[in-house]
Every structure is written in C-alpha cells, then in structure tokens.
Design an enzyme around this catalytic site. Structure first.
Site, PDB file in Angstrom:
ATOM      1  CG  HIS A   1      -0.533   0.319   2.672  1.00 49.77           C
ATOM      2  ND1 HIS A   1       0.121  -0.377   3.456  1.00 49.77           N
ATOM      3  CD2 HIS A   1      -0.361   1.585   3.167  1.00 49.77           C
ATOM      4  CE1 HIS A   1       0.557   0.071   4.312  1.00 49.77           C
ATOM      5  NE2 HIS A   1       0.241   1.228   4.419  1.00 49.77           N
TER       6      HIS A   1
ATOM      7  CG  HIS B   1       5.372  -0.720   3.806  1.00 52.48           C
ATOM      8  ND1 HIS B   1       4.465  -1.303   2.855  1.00 52.48           N
ATOM      9  CD2 HIS B   1       4.546  -1.217   5.126  1.00 52.48           C
ATOM     10  CE1 HIS B   1       3.274  -1.942   3.482  1.00 52.48           C
ATOM     11  NE2 HIS B   1       3.576  -1.885   4.684  1.00 52.48           N
TER      12      HIS B   1
HETATM   13  C1  BG6 Z   1       1.408  -2.100   7.780  1.00 50.59           C
HETATM   14  C2  BG6 Z   1       2.280  -2.458   8.794  1.00 50.59           C
HETATM   15  O1  BG6 Z   1       1.721  -2.583   6.438  1.00 50.59           O
HETATM   16  O2  BG6 Z   1       1.953  -0.373   7.432  1.00 50.59           O
HETATM   17  C3  BG6 Z   1       1.987  -1.592  10.151  1.00 50.59           C
HETATM   18  O3  BG6 Z   1       1.737  -3.813   9.121  1.00 50.59           O
HETATM   19  C4  BG6 Z   1       2.385  -0.154   9.670  1.00 50.59           C
HETATM   20  O4  BG6 Z   1       2.553  -2.037  11.252  1.00 50.59           O
HETATM   21  C5  BG6 Z   1       1.580   0.337   8.672  1.00 50.59           C
HETATM   22  O5  BG6 Z   1       1.728   0.638  10.753  1.00 50.59           O
HETATM   23  C6  BG6 Z   1       1.939   1.760   8.219  1.00 50.59           C
HETATM   24  O6  BG6 Z   1       0.973   2.057   7.104  1.00 50.59           O
HETATM   25  P1  BG6 Z   1       0.910   3.766   6.960  1.00 50.59           P
HETATM   26  O7  BG6 Z   1      -0.018   3.943   5.650  1.00 50.59           O
HETATM   27  O8  BG6 Z   1       0.069   4.024   8.100  1.00 50.59           O
HETATM   28  O9  BG6 Z   1       2.211   4.257   6.970  1.00 50.59           O
END
Ligand code: BG6
Length: 513
Positions: free
Chosen positions: A195, A257
């Site tokens: 994402h 990520h």
């Molecule tokens: C998720 C993780 O994939 O991404 C979480 O499992 C994390 O631990 C999150 O908090 C962070 O995503 P964003 O979009 O809130 O920065």
C-alpha cells in the site's frame, strides 16, 4: 492532462469480507472511486467469510462502518455523510457467500454465485479476487480458486488476484508462496499489493525524477552524499501483539514498504512506463543492494514513555507480548547499492513505532560545497543542501539550501523552498487503496510486486535474519516518544562525516502537527 477511462464491467470478490481491512480500507476506497466515477458502470461485489450473514446484513455493516469512517475524517463542522448515489453505484449488486475458505465447498458455492451474477448481466465475466485475509490462507485460497476453475482467464474475460502483505516471512517462505500461487494463475494475473505504492507522493517520485530535466543529472554518486529514509510512527503495536511477536519492525516494514521507496529513488530511468519496464528497473535495484548483516543495523524496542502528553506502555507490557520479548519495534540500517550510480552512497533507513512524531520522508542529502570561498564563515557548519520528499503527512517536496542573509556581512543561512500538495491541488478523499484497486481493474501491474522483486528483497535481509537468530544479546531500548536509540546516531556516522539523522520531531513544523 489525460482523460481517464472507466474499468470494464467486473465482479470483485473479497475473501475476508467481515475483516478490518475490508471495512476500514477496501470499501471506503471503492466508495471513493465510485464518487469520482471510476468504478465500472456494472459492478458486483461478493463477500466471502465464515460468519453467518445475509447480503443485506453485510451491506449494512459496511455502510455503518463507512458512516463512522466519514465522520472520523470530517472536521466537526464539515462532517460528510455517505453520498447515496455513490453508495448505490457501489452496492448495485451485492452477494455474500458464507463459507470456510479452507474447504472446497466454499469455492463451489462461490462458483454458483459467480455463474448467477454473470448469467444475469451483460458484459464480460471479469473477476477480481481480493485476498484480505491472514497470510496463512493465501496459498490455499488461490489453490481453491484454481481447482474450482474460477480463476482461469477466458478469451473475453480477465481473472485477477490481489494478494495482501506479508508475502512470506523470509526468502524460503516467499519462494514457496510464489510457487504455490503460480500453480493456479500466471504472473500476469497476480497483483501483490504494497500500500506504500498507493501513496500519492510515492507515485510522484517518478514524475519528479523523470518529468524534470533538473534533478536527474544530479541524481548520482557525484553529487549525492547519502539518502535518508524515515518511516516513523507514533502508534504502538495496538491489538497486533501476537502478529508483531512473529514479525518485528524489519519484516513488517523493510523488505516491503521501505524497499518500495528505495526502488523509486534508486531505479534507473525505465525505457517506458509499461509495468514491466518499470518493474525491471526496480528489480535491478533490489538485486544490486548488498545483503545486510547485523553490523550494519541497529535494532531496538520501545520502553515506557509519553507521546503528546499521553503515557505509553513499554512494548513488553503491550497485550499478547512476552515480558522478555526481544522483538524489535525499531530498526535502522545502512544499505549499500552496488552499481555505477550509487556505489559509495549509503542509504540510511530507519523505521519505528512509538516515535516522537508520525512522519515518512525521504531526504536526498547532497555533497557539501567545496567551502573554499566561505572557509572563515560559519558555512562550514551549515547543513548540506537537501531535497526532502514528505510522503506523509503534509505531502510535498522541499529543497533546503543556503542563502546569503541580507546585510553588509557575508552571513549564510539555511532556507527552504517548499511545494505542498495541499497548496496546489484540491484535497481528494483517499485512503491509499484507490489507485491500486483502479489499476488492478484496468490491468496495470506497474504498482504491484512481481515474484522476482519480492524474492530479491527478501534475499537482501536474509543474512540479517540469520545473524539475528543466532544473536543472544539483550535488545537495545528507546523511550516511547523519542527519536529512537542513540546507537542509530553512531550508525549514520556520529556526525564525523557531517552525517546526522534529520529530526523526527520539529517543533511547530507543519509535518509534526
Ligand atoms: C503496515 C504495517 O503494513 O503498514 C503496520 O503492518 C504499519 O505495522 C503500517 O503501521 C503503516 O502504514 P501507513 O500507511 O499507516 O504508513
């Protein structure tokens, strides 16, 4: 400016229909797409889950969640209601299949529902399967779809599968999952989602680099001293203690990520913007990252502290966490990319929970000026020119550089030129999944991970995971609400090379609001 075409008629099947991801992100994202006219004119939604619901009850629960969601994001005097027209576009045809997706019967039932939907509808029998379930079900659901013949592409209809994170928990399990998935579908049908690639300013990196003549000539080891990537969160592990005890910050954030951010910054210009042209370049970056060992890493866990005046437990006192857990909630790494563009330019990465401020940013730190002109002035102590990409919050791009202060003496001072998305573009409702869902319906895999990319990323951290599994030392600590452990300052160079972490909390800076 390009005009956007709508996706063709399709049915979206969500496994994990009653789960958190579906309610908090998928349905709001689909609703936002409906509001902007970007879901197909003929759209059917099928939920699959173990709970006993009727389609009406499921729809009502989604509507209820969406109502509370729109209330949460609206300001007090501007609370938006669910727009009836968009909602009815989204829910024009809703079905719910009750079943245990580890059992064949579930897929037989789903098959009957799909046949009914497609029989009563004009247009192609396109199907999008979304696996919004725990990762232990990924392989068996794809196998179930395959055995039931539900996922076979037809001449006039596509079949696609979106697979959530985590895609494996090490190299071996990622490979095994790829092998299992690719027994039932081809790579062109698989959409491995991350994402972070749904974030606007992450997608903007390609535009920034390749739509401007300014940056690319400087984007290399001749001009860049190092790159810093920070993904700091204020949240702790919340209700996910059990998951986190098996995962930790490295597996949760880095090969997925954070590597997406590294890939966007470090990739060579692709020959075009086809999915594979872009993904080939990212794969090359991941393959050029030197495998990481424990000596290049700081691993730490939060102790009790406070954030914005709110007391926070230590990680070991969170629910479902062992009192002597050695799992990291923070990790900082030094990455080396062994290619002609980046040799000798370290990429410093850090990510942690319960830090001082929520902030994701990428800082491209340029080499200092040679200094001769200003050697007797304070410029020697001034920070180097830095290009900062704020991924969240307050998305934008800033250039921090030096100017001469007005006045008769030569006095140099750092200033910032700042582009903020919110100053230039009207805010659009966005939960981060809209573009990804839309792209999948359009058949564009650019923002999704290919099997080889996932494996290349795991290959980089595999030696580190092995080092850690042999490590017997007590994990380092950092206070909740702090900038992380002091050992991370040593990792970046302790200031000796003029390299320092950028502050995670800047008093009064907009990104910390
Ligand atoms: C998720 C993780 O994939 O991404 C979480 O499992 C994390 O631990 C999150 O908090 C962070 O995503 P964003 O979009 O809130 O920065």
């Amino acid at each position: 400016m390009t005009s956007v075409t709508k996706p063709e008629t399709c049915t979206m099947v969500i496994f994990g229909a009653a789960g958190d991801l579906t309610k908090r992100l998928l349905v709001p994202a689909l609703y936002n797409l409906a509001q902007t006219g970007l879901i197909p004119d003929e759209f059917s939604l099928v939920g699959v889950d173990i709970g006993e619901f009727t389609a009406e009850q499921w729809t009502e629960s989604l509507h209820h969640m969406l109502r509370s969601f729109t209330h949460d994001v609206g300001s007090e005097d501007e609370i938006s209601e669910v727009d009836a027209k968009s909602w009815s576009l989204l829910t024009q045809q809703v079905f719910y299949v009750q079943g245990d997706f580890t059992q064949e019967e579930c897929f037989a039932k789903l098959g009957r529902t799909l046949t009914e939907i497609e029989g009563n509808r004009k247009g192609p029998a396109n199907r999008l399967f979304y696996l919004a379930v725990a990762d232990r079900f990924f392989a068996s659901i794809v196998a179930g779809l395959g055995t039931a013949g539900l996922v076979r592409n037809e001449i006039d209809a596509w079949r696609r599968v979106i697979i959530e994170k985590p895609f494996g928990h090490d190299l071996e399990s990622a490979k095994a999952l790829n092998t299992a998935v690719l027994r039932s579908v081809t790579e062109s049908q698989v959409y491995r989602i991350d994402h972070f690639l749904g974030k606007e300013n992450v997608q903007n990196i390609m535009a920034l680099r390749f739509a401007n003549g300014l940056f690319e000539p400087l984007w290399n080891r001749d001009h860049i001293d190092h790159v810093q990537i920070t993904v700091a969160e204020t949240v702790g592990v919340e209700a996910r203690g059990k998951f986190y005890e098996q995962t930790g910050a490295l597996r949760d954030m880095v090969p997925n990520h954070v590597f997406q951010l590294v890939g966007m910054i470090a990739m060579e210009p692709p020959v075009g913007f086809s999915a594979d042209a872009v993904r080939n370049k990212k794969f090359e970056v991941f393959s050029a990252i030197r495998p990481v060992r424990a000596a290049d890493v700081v691993r730490a866990q939060y102790s009790a502290g406070s954030i914005n005046g709110h007391a926070c437990f230590s990680y070991r006192d969170e629910s479902n966490v062992s009192k002597d857990s050695n799992i990291e909630t923070y990790v900082a790494l030094r990455l080396a990319i062994d290619n002609w563009r980046w040799a000798g330019v370290p990429f410093f990465i850090r990510t942690g929970k319960r830090m001082a401020c929520r902030m994701t940013e990428i800082a491209i730190v340029f080499k200092r000026a040679p200094l001769t002109t200003f050697q007797d002035t304070p410029i020697a102590t001034l920070p180097p020119s830095t290009l900062v990409l704020r991924i969240q919050p307050d998305e934008g791009v800033a250039h921090e550089f030096q100017v001469k202060r007005p006045g008769p003496t030569v006095d140099v001072s750092p200033v910032t030129m700042d582009f903020r998305y919110s100053d230039w573009f009207p805010p659009a409702p966005n939960v981060g999944y809209e573009t990804l869902l839309f792209d999948c319906m359009m058949g564009d895999q650019t923002l999704f991970q290919r099997a080889d990319m996932v494996e290349a990323a795991w290959r980089v951290v595999e030696p580190l995971l092995n080092d850690w599994s042999c490590e017997k030392t007590e994990i380092k600590k950092y206070e909740a609400g702090s900038e992380g452990p002091s050992a991370a300052d040593v990792l970046i160079g302790g200031g000796d090379l003029g390299r320092n972490w950028r502050p995670v909390a800047l008093n009064g800076a907009p990104r910390c609001l």
